[in-house]
Design a protein around this motif. Structure first.
Motif, mmCIF file in Angstrom:
data_model
loop_
_atom_site.group_PDB
_atom_site.id
_atom_site.type_symbol
_atom_site.label_atom_id
_atom_site.label_comp_id
_atom_site.label_asym_id
_atom_site.label_seq_id
_atom_site.Cartn_x
_atom_site.Cartn_y
_atom_site.Cartn_z
ATOM 1 N N PHE A 115 0.862 -1.177 0.000
ATOM 2 C CA PHE A 115 0.000 0.000 0.000
ATOM 3 C C PHE A 115 0.898 1.226 0.000
ATOM 4 O O PHE A 115 1.698 1.419 0.914
ATOM 5 C CB PHE A 115 -0.929 0.004 1.206
ATOM 6 N N CYS A 116 0.767 2.072 -1.034
ATOM 7 C CA CYS A 116 1.776 3.084 -1.337
ATOM 8 C C CYS A 116 1.243 4.508 -1.178
ATOM 9 O O CYS A 116 0.108 4.804 -1.555
ATOM 10 C CB CYS A 116 2.272 2.906 -2.770
ATOM 11 N N GLY A 117 2.102 5.383 -0.668
ATOM 12 C CA GLY A 117 1.777 6.792 -0.548
ATOM 13 C C GLY A 117 2.760 7.660 -1.309
ATOM 14 O O GLY A 117 3.514 7.178 -2.169
ATOM 15 N N SER A 118 2.789 8.942 -0.973
ATOM 16 C CA SER A 118 3.635 9.882 -1.700
ATOM 17 C C SER A 118 5.113 9.601 -1.498
ATOM 18 O O SER A 118 5.948 10.085 -2.267
ATOM 19 C CB SER A 118 3.323 11.317 -1.281
ATOM 20 N N ILE A 126 7.333 -10.841 -5.648
ATOM 21 C CA ILE A 126 6.563 -11.508 -4.592
ATOM 22 C C ILE A 126 5.087 -11.658 -4.957
ATOM 23 O O ILE A 126 4.278 -12.085 -4.137
ATOM 24 C CB ILE A 126 6.684 -10.747 -3.261
ATOM 25 N N LYS A 127 4.727 -11.302 -6.212
ATOM 26 C CA LYS A 127 3.366 -11.460 -6.724
ATOM 27 C C LYS A 127 2.353 -10.766 -5.817
ATOM 28 O O LYS A 127 1.400 -11.350 -5.318
ATOM 29 C CB LYS A 127 3.019 -12.946 -6.879
ATOM 30 N N SER A 128 2.573 -9.466 -5.635
ATOM 31 C CA SER A 128 1.772 -8.692 -4.695
ATOM 32 C C SER A 128 0.868 -7.711 -5.407
ATOM 33 O O SER A 128 1.303 -7.002 -6.315
ATOM 34 C CB SER A 128 2.704 -7.919 -3.750
ATOM 35 N N PRO A 129 -0.399 -7.614 -5.003
ATOM 36 C CA PRO A 129 -1.226 -6.500 -5.460
ATOM 37 C C PRO A 129 -0.704 -5.202 -4.860
ATOM 38 O O PRO A 129 -0.112 -5.181 -3.769
ATOM 39 C CB PRO A 129 -2.624 -6.837 -4.934
ATOM 40 N N VAL A 130 -0.938 -4.085 -5.585
ATOM 41 C CA VAL A 130 -0.448 -2.782 -5.151
ATOM 42 C C VAL A 130 -1.620 -1.806 -5.092
ATOM 43 O O VAL A 130 -2.228 -1.503 -6.118
ATOM 44 C CB VAL A 130 0.638 -2.246 -6.110
ATOM 45 N N GLY A 131 -1.940 -1.341 -3.885
ATOM 46 C CA GLY A 131 -2.935 -0.301 -3.705
ATOM 47 C C GLY A 131 -2.253 1.014 -3.380
ATOM 48 O O GLY A 131 -1.043 1.065 -3.158
ATOM 49 N N HIS A 132 -3.023 2.075 -3.326
ATOM 50 C CA HIS A 132 -2.409 3.378 -3.042
ATOM 51 C C HIS A 132 -3.375 4.299 -2.326
ATOM 52 O O HIS A 132 -4.597 4.142 -2.404
ATOM 53 C CB HIS A 132 -1.916 4.045 -4.333
ATOM 54 N N ALA A 133 -2.810 5.257 -1.604
ATOM 55 C CA ALA A 133 -3.561 6.384 -1.058
ATOM 56 C C ALA A 133 -3.647 7.466 -2.124
ATOM 57 O O ALA A 133 -2.985 7.383 -3.169
ATOM 58 C CB ALA A 133 -2.871 6.907 0.199
ATOM 59 N N LEU A 134 -4.446 8.508 -1.866
ATOM 60 C CA LEU A 134 -4.620 9.555 -2.876
ATOM 61 C C LEU A 134 -3.294 10.212 -3.243
ATOM 62 O O LEU A 134 -3.014 10.442 -4.416
ATOM 63 C CB LEU A 134 -5.612 10.610 -2.360
ATOM 64 N N ARG A 135 -2.445 10.505 -2.256
ATOM 65 C CA ARG A 135 -1.172 11.159 -2.555
ATOM 66 C C ARG A 135 -0.183 10.214 -3.227
ATOM 67 O O ARG A 135 0.841 10.665 -3.752
ATOM 68 C CB ARG A 135 -0.561 11.749 -1.281
ATOM 69 N N GLY A 136 -0.464 8.924 -3.235
ATOM 70 C CA GLY A 136 0.406 7.994 -3.939
ATOM 71 C C GLY A 136 -0.008 7.743 -5.377
ATOM 72 O O GLY A 136 0.749 7.158 -6.157
ATOM 73 N N LYS A 137 -1.203 8.213 -5.752
ATOM 74 C CA LYS A 137 -1.759 7.917 -7.076
ATOM 75 C C LYS A 137 -0.836 8.316 -8.215
ATOM 76 O O LYS A 137 -0.565 7.527 -9.118
ATOM 77 C CB LYS A 137 -3.116 8.635 -7.215
ATOM 78 N N GLU A 138 -0.327 9.555 -8.181
ATOM 79 C CA GLU A 138 0.453 10.043 -9.310
ATOM 80 C C GLU A 138 1.781 9.322 -9.447
ATOM 81 O O GLU A 138 2.378 9.291 -10.519
ATOM 82 C CB GLU A 138 0.687 11.550 -9.192
ATOM 83 N N TRP A 139 2.264 8.725 -8.352
ATOM 84 C CA TRP A 139 3.587 8.102 -8.370
ATOM 85 C C TRP A 139 3.550 6.609 -8.677
ATOM 86 O O TRP A 139 4.535 6.051 -9.147
ATOM 87 C CB TRP A 139 4.277 8.304 -7.027
ATOM 88 N N ILE A 140 2.421 5.950 -8.434
ATOM 89 C CA ILE A 140 2.457 4.489 -8.450
ATOM 90 C C ILE A 140 1.410 3.830 -9.337
ATOM 91 O O ILE A 140 1.538 2.663 -9.680
ATOM 92 C CB ILE A 140 2.318 3.968 -6.997
ATOM 93 N N PRO A 163 0.918 -3.150 -13.553
ATOM 94 C CA PRO A 163 0.079 -4.335 -13.800
ATOM 95 C C PRO A 163 -0.443 -4.984 -12.530
ATOM 96 O O PRO A 163 -1.177 -5.980 -12.606
ATOM 97 C CB PRO A 163 1.024 -5.274 -14.556
ATOM 98 N N TYR A 164 -0.106 -4.417 -11.367
ATOM 99 C CA TYR A 164 -0.532 -4.988 -10.086
ATOM 100 C C TYR A 164 -1.524 -4.069 -9.375
ATOM 101 O O TYR A 164 -1.870 -4.301 -8.225
ATOM 102 C CB TYR A 164 0.690 -5.226 -9.187
ATOM 103 N N ASP A 165 -1.999 -3.039 -10.061
ATOM 104 C CA ASP A 165 -2.838 -2.008 -9.459
ATOM 105 C C ASP A 165 -4.203 -2.554 -9.054
ATOM 106 O O ASP A 165 -4.895 -3.194 -9.850
ATOM 107 C CB ASP A 165 -3.027 -0.859 -10.451
ATOM 108 N N VAL A 166 -4.585 -2.278 -7.796
ATOM 109 C CA VAL A 166 -5.914 -2.667 -7.316
ATOM 110 C C VAL A 166 -6.670 -1.473 -6.750
ATOM 111 O O VAL A 166 -7.620 -1.634 -5.992
ATOM 112 C CB VAL A 166 -5.827 -3.805 -6.276
ATOM 113 N N GLY A 167 -6.251 -0.265 -7.107
ATOM 114 C CA GLY A 167 -7.028 0.908 -6.776
ATOM 115 C C GLY A 167 -6.613 1.604 -5.506
ATOM 116 O O GLY A 167 -5.495 1.465 -5.015
ATOM 117 N N MET A 168 -7.555 2.340 -4.959
ATOM 118 C CA MET A 168 -7.282 3.257 -3.856
ATOM 119 C C MET A 168 -8.194 2.953 -2.677
ATOM 120 O O MET A 168 -9.364 2.626 -2.853
ATOM 121 C CB MET A 168 -7.518 4.699 -4.330
#
Length: 580
Positions: free
Chosen positions: A208-211, A227-241, A246-251
């Protein structure tokens, strides 16, 4: 050669630290510094109409460039106006130096005209906050302030009486080499070894990624693949990640969409990367959690940690990824990717049904068209409120675009002043302010700053004549909306009267041509789009749990609605899922 005074030395040191502009409003106590800038070709004085704008503009400039930016206010009310923008810059970790000029030094503490105490007022929104009461404190105090702002990422405030600024600078002052960039921070080997063991032992890992993932996109993708991991993000992480992911699962969070919430709750190990995500109710309490952050004071303040890692994300992953064992089981990742795509399929029609005929215009449609028509390297500044929703759902990141808002402080009226600071960094780069009518009208006077400097900022005004997010908050709390309606003028007429390009859009078929013409215009432009006040992004059902507050619904998905091109991104990522 004439002897320098303190104000001239102050300006010279700012120039050596890389400051290009000083945003502010002139005033008697500030006049010696402004006059020093007039005679110094290295720094420009940017005259804004409100000091709050000055602080927001400096914060945005610092976020765009990564370098020190500066603002100033005259004594008392002048520098007091800086405080809201400085809070925003500080919470965004933007390196900003604020000059709070002060009343005559002989009058401090005697109830003099316009007297305040800036050394107390700015304490909570700064890393460093001190007063120059004697010329002998220069230049050491200013250099210390600069290094706090740059080194710790945030605001430093220097207050200085006008009479002190006019005094001769000390003859044998010591000016040392300034720190103008932050170092990378690598965790210790023990922490890397512990984190490696936890990742190896976990069957299902979610990132789970941030700025704090800025500049670490490649490292995050490499780690997620291994490691075959899904990647989510917070709003401030959106532009960076989110882009090329291909592992994006949203916010996750109040504006969340997709499968980020499920991915963070159904894993064995949740790795928080460079995020100070404030909504701890959206974080799990029954899985192991690791947090990696360059600021140790952020570690563990949102959730109970099984491991705290002090280091920046890029350096941590560069140490970690070669050590972890590769995982071959994609079941968890593929299941989350499918959930994500299915979730987006279910909400995308919220903005596509008859949007080209719907009057008033769907704001989702405006955001979607804006996303498609804006430049690939555009800078978007986003007002707090419903515009945060539209930016989160419809702006497509690509690694070149920037999205700046008051995402940590949550102030109204940030988009226009932040656009000013962003535009000054590059007059040839497209800067778009996504403004709400409430936020725009609060600091509307600084639209005149765009005209005064002929800044080519494009203001796209989502005009629903209401404080939409506040209405939503009241609705979720079970309250009738009250005090949220704005009686608005034709803002495009105001823009034209000010000497800028202005156009009003009331029908969907007018939108594309209006945006095209505004973007082609070489100077400032405002597109006043009349949007549907009923287009509040609310859940399909209001549950009993939601009546207790805006923070949470039973499903933890508070806002619902379209997602624009993110659906296409999710569909593309499904191609990575092996077919049975």
């Amino acid at each position: 050669m004439a002897k320098q005074n303190v104000a001239e030395q102050f300006v010279d040191i700012l120039a050596r630290a890389g400051v290009k502009r000083l945003y502010g409003v002139v005033g008697d106590s500030l006049n010696p510094v402004v006059d020093a800038i007039r005679r110094n070709s290295a720094i420009d004085w940017i005259h804004v109409r409100h000091e709050e704008t000055a602080a927001f503009a400096a914060g945005a400039e610092a976020q765009i460039t990564g370098s020190l930016a500066a603002c100033a206010g005259s004594c008392g009310p002048g520098n007091l106006h800086l405080i809201n923008g400085l809070y925003d810059a500080h919470r965004s970790m933007a390196p900003v130096l604020a000059l709070a000029s002060h009343i005559p030094s002989s009058e401090i503490g005697l109830g003099y005209f316009q007297e305040t105490h800036p050394e107390l007022l700015f304490q909570e929104c700064s890393h460093y906050n001190e007063m120059i009461s004697n010329p002998e404190q220069m230049p050491r105090l200013l250099q210390t302030a600069i290094q706090h702002a740059i080194g710790r990422g945030g605001v430093s405030v220097v207050s200085m009486p006008g009479d002190v600024a006019s005094k001769p600078a000390p003859e044998k002052s010591i000016e040392h080499a300034l720190v103008t960039a932050r170092p990378t921070v690598r965790p210790g080997d023990d922490e890397i070894d512990k984190l490696c063991r936890m990742v190896d032992e976990a069957k299902r890992v979610t990132l789970f990624c941030g700025s704090g993932t800025a500049g670490a996109h490649a490292e995050v993708m490499e780690f997620a693949e291994k490691i075959k991991s899904p990647v989510g993000h917070a709003l401030r992480g959106k532009e960076w990640i989110q882009y090329d992911n291909p592992y994006d699962v949203g916010m996750s969070g109040l504006l969340g969409y997709g499968a980020a919430y499920e991915a963070t709750h159904e894993c064995d190990l949740l790795v928080l990367l460079g995020t100070d995500f404030p909504y701890n109710a959206f974080l799990p309490d029954d899985v192991k959690i690791v947090q990696v952050d360059v600021r140790p004071e952020h570690l563990g303040r949102r959730s109970k940690l099984d491991l705290a890692v002090w280091g920046d994300v890029r350096e941590t992953l560069r140490c970690l990824t070669p050590r972890v064992k590769p995982k071959s089981d994609r079941k968890f990742l593929d299941r989350m990717l499918k959930k994500h795509a299915n979730a987006l399929e279910g909400v995308v029609k919220a903005y596509t049904r008859k949007v080209e005929k719907h009057v008033p215009i769907h704001p989702e449609y405006v955001a979607s068209v804006l996303d498609e028509m804006a430049d690939d390297d555009a800078v978007f500044t986003v007002d707090t409120g419903m515009n945060n929703v539209w930016a989160a759902r419809y702006l497509t990141p690509n690694g070149k675009r920037r999205v700046i808002g008051s995402f940590s402080h949550g102030s109204m009226a940030n988009a226009l002043p932040q656009a000013i600071g962003a535009q000054f960094t590059d007059l040839n780069r497209q800067v778009v302010a996504m403004s709400g009518d409430g936020g725009f009208s609060m600091l509307m006077g600084d639209f005149l700053t765009l005209v005064q400097y002929d800044l080519p900022v494009k203001v796209v005004l989502f005009n629903n004549s209401s404080l939409g997010m506040v209405e939503l908050e009241m609705l979720v709390a079970g309250l009738p909306s009250y005090g949220t309606t704005n009686k608005n003028p034709d803002f495009s007429a105001i823009a034209r009267a000010a000497g800028a390009y202005g156009v009003r859009v009331e029908k969907p078929k007018q939108l594309q041509s209006a945006l095209k013409d505004a973007f082609k215009h070489k100077g400032p432009a405002l597109v006043d789009v009349v949007t549907d006040p009923n287009a509040l992004s609310i859940p399909p059902k209001i549950s009993a749990d939601m009546v207790t507050g805006f923070a949470l619904s039973a499903s933890k998905i508070v806002l619902d609605g379209g997602v624009g091109r993110m659906l296409q991104m999710a569909r593309s990522n499904l191609r990575n899922v092996p077919r049975p």
